[in-house]
Design a protein around this motif. Structure first.
Motif, short mmCIF file in Angstrom:
data_model
loop_
_atom_site.label_atom_id
_atom_site.label_comp_id
_atom_site.label_asym_id
_atom_site.label_seq_id
_atom_site.Cartn_x
_atom_site.Cartn_y
_atom_site.Cartn_z
N ILE A 127 59.31 36.08 32.43
CA ILE A 127 59.30 35.93 30.97
C ILE A 127 60.65 36.34 30.39
CG2 ILE A 127 58.22 36.71 28.84
CD1 ILE A 127 55.61 37.00 30.44
N GLY A 128 61.23 37.41 30.93
CA GLY A 128 62.53 37.86 30.45
C GLY A 128 63.60 36.80 30.60
N ARG A 129 63.55 36.04 31.70
CA ARG A 129 64.55 34.98 31.90
C ARG A 129 64.37 33.84 30.90
NH1 ARG A 129 68.68 37.46 33.61
NH2 ARG A 129 68.63 38.15 35.77
N ILE A 130 63.17 33.68 30.38
CA ILE A 130 63.00 32.69 29.30
C ILE A 130 63.81 33.15 28.10
CG2 ILE A 130 61.35 31.63 27.71
CD1 ILE A 130 59.22 31.90 29.88
N GLY A 131 63.85 34.47 27.87
CA GLY A 131 64.67 35.02 26.80
C GLY A 131 66.14 34.73 27.02
N CYS A 132 66.59 34.83 28.27
CA CYS A 132 67.99 34.51 28.59
C CYS A 132 68.28 33.04 28.28
CB CYS A 132 68.27 34.80 30.07
SG CYS A 132 68.17 36.54 30.53
N GLN A 133 67.32 32.19 28.61
CA GLN A 133 67.49 30.76 28.36
C GLN A 133 67.56 30.47 26.86
OE1 GLN A 133 68.07 28.31 30.32
NE2 GLN A 133 67.59 26.49 29.12
N LEU A 134 66.69 31.11 26.08
CA LEU A 134 66.66 30.87 24.64
C LEU A 134 67.88 31.41 23.93
CD1 LEU A 134 62.91 31.65 23.84
CD2 LEU A 134 64.00 29.40 23.90
N SER A 135 68.37 32.56 24.39
CA SER A 135 69.49 33.19 23.69
C SER A 135 70.85 32.68 24.15
CB SER A 135 69.43 34.70 23.88
OG SER A 135 69.68 35.06 25.23
N GLY A 136 70.93 32.20 25.39
CA GLY A 136 72.22 31.81 25.94
C GLY A 136 73.12 33.02 26.08
N ASP A 137 72.63 34.02 26.84
CA ASP A 137 73.37 35.27 26.96
C ASP A 137 74.38 35.28 28.11
OD1 ASP A 137 71.71 35.40 29.12
OD2 ASP A 137 70.81 37.34 28.62
N GLY A 138 74.67 34.09 28.64
CA GLY A 138 75.69 33.99 29.68
C GLY A 138 75.14 34.01 31.08
N ASP A 139 73.81 33.99 31.24
CA ASP A 139 73.21 34.00 32.58
C ASP A 139 73.09 32.61 33.18
OD1 ASP A 139 72.97 36.70 32.71
OD2 ASP A 139 70.88 36.79 32.09
N TRP A 140 73.73 31.62 32.55
CA TRP A 140 73.65 30.27 33.11
C TRP A 140 74.50 30.19 34.37
CZ3 TRP A 140 75.61 30.55 27.86
CH2 TRP A 140 77.01 30.67 27.79
N GLY A 141 74.53 29.00 34.95
CA GLY A 141 75.23 28.84 36.22
C GLY A 141 76.55 28.11 36.10
N LEU A 142 77.02 27.66 37.24
CA LEU A 142 78.29 26.96 37.33
C LEU A 142 78.14 25.51 36.83
CD1 LEU A 142 79.12 28.19 40.94
CD2 LEU A 142 80.10 29.07 38.81
N PRO A 143 79.23 24.85 36.46
CA PRO A 143 79.15 23.45 36.02
C PRO A 143 78.44 22.57 37.05
CG PRO A 143 81.32 24.34 35.53
CD PRO A 143 80.60 25.39 36.36
N SER A 144 77.66 21.64 36.55
CA SER A 144 76.86 20.80 37.43
C SER A 144 76.68 19.42 36.81
CB SER A 144 75.48 21.44 37.67
OG SER A 144 74.62 20.56 38.34
N THR A 145 76.49 18.42 37.68
CA THR A 145 76.21 17.06 37.22
C THR A 145 74.76 16.66 37.55
OG1 THR A 145 77.05 16.17 39.32
CG2 THR A 145 78.60 16.34 37.48
N LEU A 146 73.94 17.62 37.95
CA LEU A 146 72.55 17.32 38.25
C LEU A 146 71.82 16.84 36.99
CD1 LEU A 146 71.73 20.37 40.57
CD2 LEU A 146 71.86 17.96 41.25
N PRO A 147 70.78 16.03 37.16
CA PRO A 147 70.09 15.48 35.99
C PRO A 147 69.55 16.54 35.03
CG PRO A 147 69.43 14.33 37.99
CD PRO A 147 70.24 15.51 38.43
N TRP A 148 69.16 17.70 35.57
CA TRP A 148 68.58 18.75 34.72
C TRP A 148 69.61 19.77 34.23
CZ3 TRP A 148 67.13 17.95 39.85
CH2 TRP A 148 67.67 18.84 40.77
N ALA A 149 70.88 19.56 34.55
CA ALA A 149 71.93 20.45 34.03
C ALA A 149 71.96 20.36 32.51
CB ALA A 149 73.28 20.07 34.62
N MET A 150 72.36 21.42 31.85
CA MET A 150 72.33 21.43 30.39
C MET A 150 73.49 22.22 29.80
SD MET A 150 69.11 24.03 29.73
CE MET A 150 68.01 22.96 30.67
N ALA A 151 73.69 22.02 28.51
CA ALA A 151 74.73 22.75 27.77
C ALA A 151 74.06 23.81 26.90
CB ALA A 151 75.54 21.80 26.91
N TYR A 152 74.83 24.83 26.53
CA TYR A 152 74.34 25.92 25.69
C TYR A 152 75.28 26.08 24.48
CZ TYR A 152 71.46 27.27 29.73
OH TYR A 152 70.55 27.29 30.77
N PRO A 153 75.37 25.07 23.64
CA PRO A 153 76.36 25.11 22.54
C PRO A 153 76.12 26.21 21.52
CG PRO A 153 74.84 23.28 22.25
CD PRO A 153 74.58 23.83 23.62
#
Length: 289
Positions: A127-153
């Motif tokens: 559940i805590g990692r959902i918070g990381c996803q919602l806030s965009g606190d820098g826990d994302w990964g390296l650049p990717s071209t996979l279909p599910w890759a995303m941006a955190y503007p």
């Protein structure tokens, strides 16, 4: 992505904080169910969670500050007024210390307590990692071209050349930012994997096992999860292409694996007899220290 939910005067309510609170509530519910099953006072779960929450948050923050001391010294107010800057390993150490103190106070076996906490920690992490996803606190990964890759503007830490990073041929972090860049949604990966860890531990809890064994399995499974996800996360590599978190994860797996082997051998030597209920379920009304 919703880093900030709303403002109450000078108080800012962050999505990460909300999910952190929900993680603690979920952990409390899981431990409470185990207390009922084991014949313990359900209120024991609240005592554990409150102590683990307070000491866990303190440990998490202290670890983050020490791990990036120059940044916090340059802007000391970030030590308190920031929606990011929490590190799980620091929180785990603080939380375990809090649970230990509570178990001593109630005279409940620490190993029994940790067995009840192991699934709760896993679901709390998910559940805590959902918070990381919602806030965009820098826990994302390296650049990717996979279909599910995303941006955190709208990331709370910013979405720019300083936060979107990649590894060069020498395993050094360099800017990987360009217009339209997308990255691995590492928090989503961790949420899925930690839910898997929770499911495994939860399915094991009713089987006979020497006390402490669920926690040892947690160390192995959670360590493996973080070790794997770290390959796509944006963290400095400090030793032969491995990050600091991976080195800690390896230590977790070694400690957990060694404990599993030792408890199995001890259990086999003792004939694999299940301990009596009085040993496995200490009374809640035992005299306090």
């Amino acid at each position: 992505m919703i880093p900030v939910l709303f403002h109450l005067g000078p108080l800012t309510v962050y999505s990460y904080g909300l999910m952190l609170a929900l993680g603690f509530l979920a952990g409390d519910y899981v431990i409470r169910l185990e207390c009922v099953r084991r014949g313990l006072d359900p209120e024991y779960s609240s005592s554990i969670v409150i102590a683990a929450a307070v000491m866990g948050l303190a440990g998490s923050r202290i670890y983050a500050i020490l791990d990036d001391l120059p940044t916090y010294l340059a802007d000391p107010k970030l030590m308190i007024f920031s929606g990011s800057g929490f590190v799980f390993y620091g929180g785990m150490i603080g939380g375990i210390l809090g649970a230990y103190l509570v178990s001593r106070w109630y005279r409940i076996g620490f190993a029994v307590t940790m067995d009840m906490c192991a699934p709760a920690i896993a679901v709390g992490q998910a559940i805590g990692r959902i918070g990381c996803q919602l806030s965009g606190d820098g826990d994302w990964g390296l650049p990717s071209t996979l279909p599910w890759a995303m941006a955190y503007p709208r990331a709370i830490v910013g979405w720019n050349s300083e936060t979107v990073l990649k590894l060069d041929e020498h395993y050094r972090l360099v800017s990987g930012f360009f217009p339209g860049v997308r990255v691995h949604p590492a928090p989503v990966y961790e949420t899925i994997l930690y839910l898997g860890v929770f499911a495994i531990l939860w399915s094991m809890r009713k089987r006979y096992h020497p006390v402490g064994r669920l926690m040892y399995w947690y160390l192995v499974l959670a360590g493996a999860t973080r070790f794997l996800v770290e390959f796509v996360r944006v963290n400095p590599r400090v030793f032969h292409g491995l990050s600091e978190a991976q080195l800690i994860a390896i230590a977790m797996m070694i400690v957990g694996g060694a404990a599993l082997i030792l408890t199995r051998e001890k259990d086999q030597a003792e004939g694999g007899q299940q301990p009596g209920e009085k040993n496995q379920r200490p009374a809640m009304n035992a005299a306090r220290a």
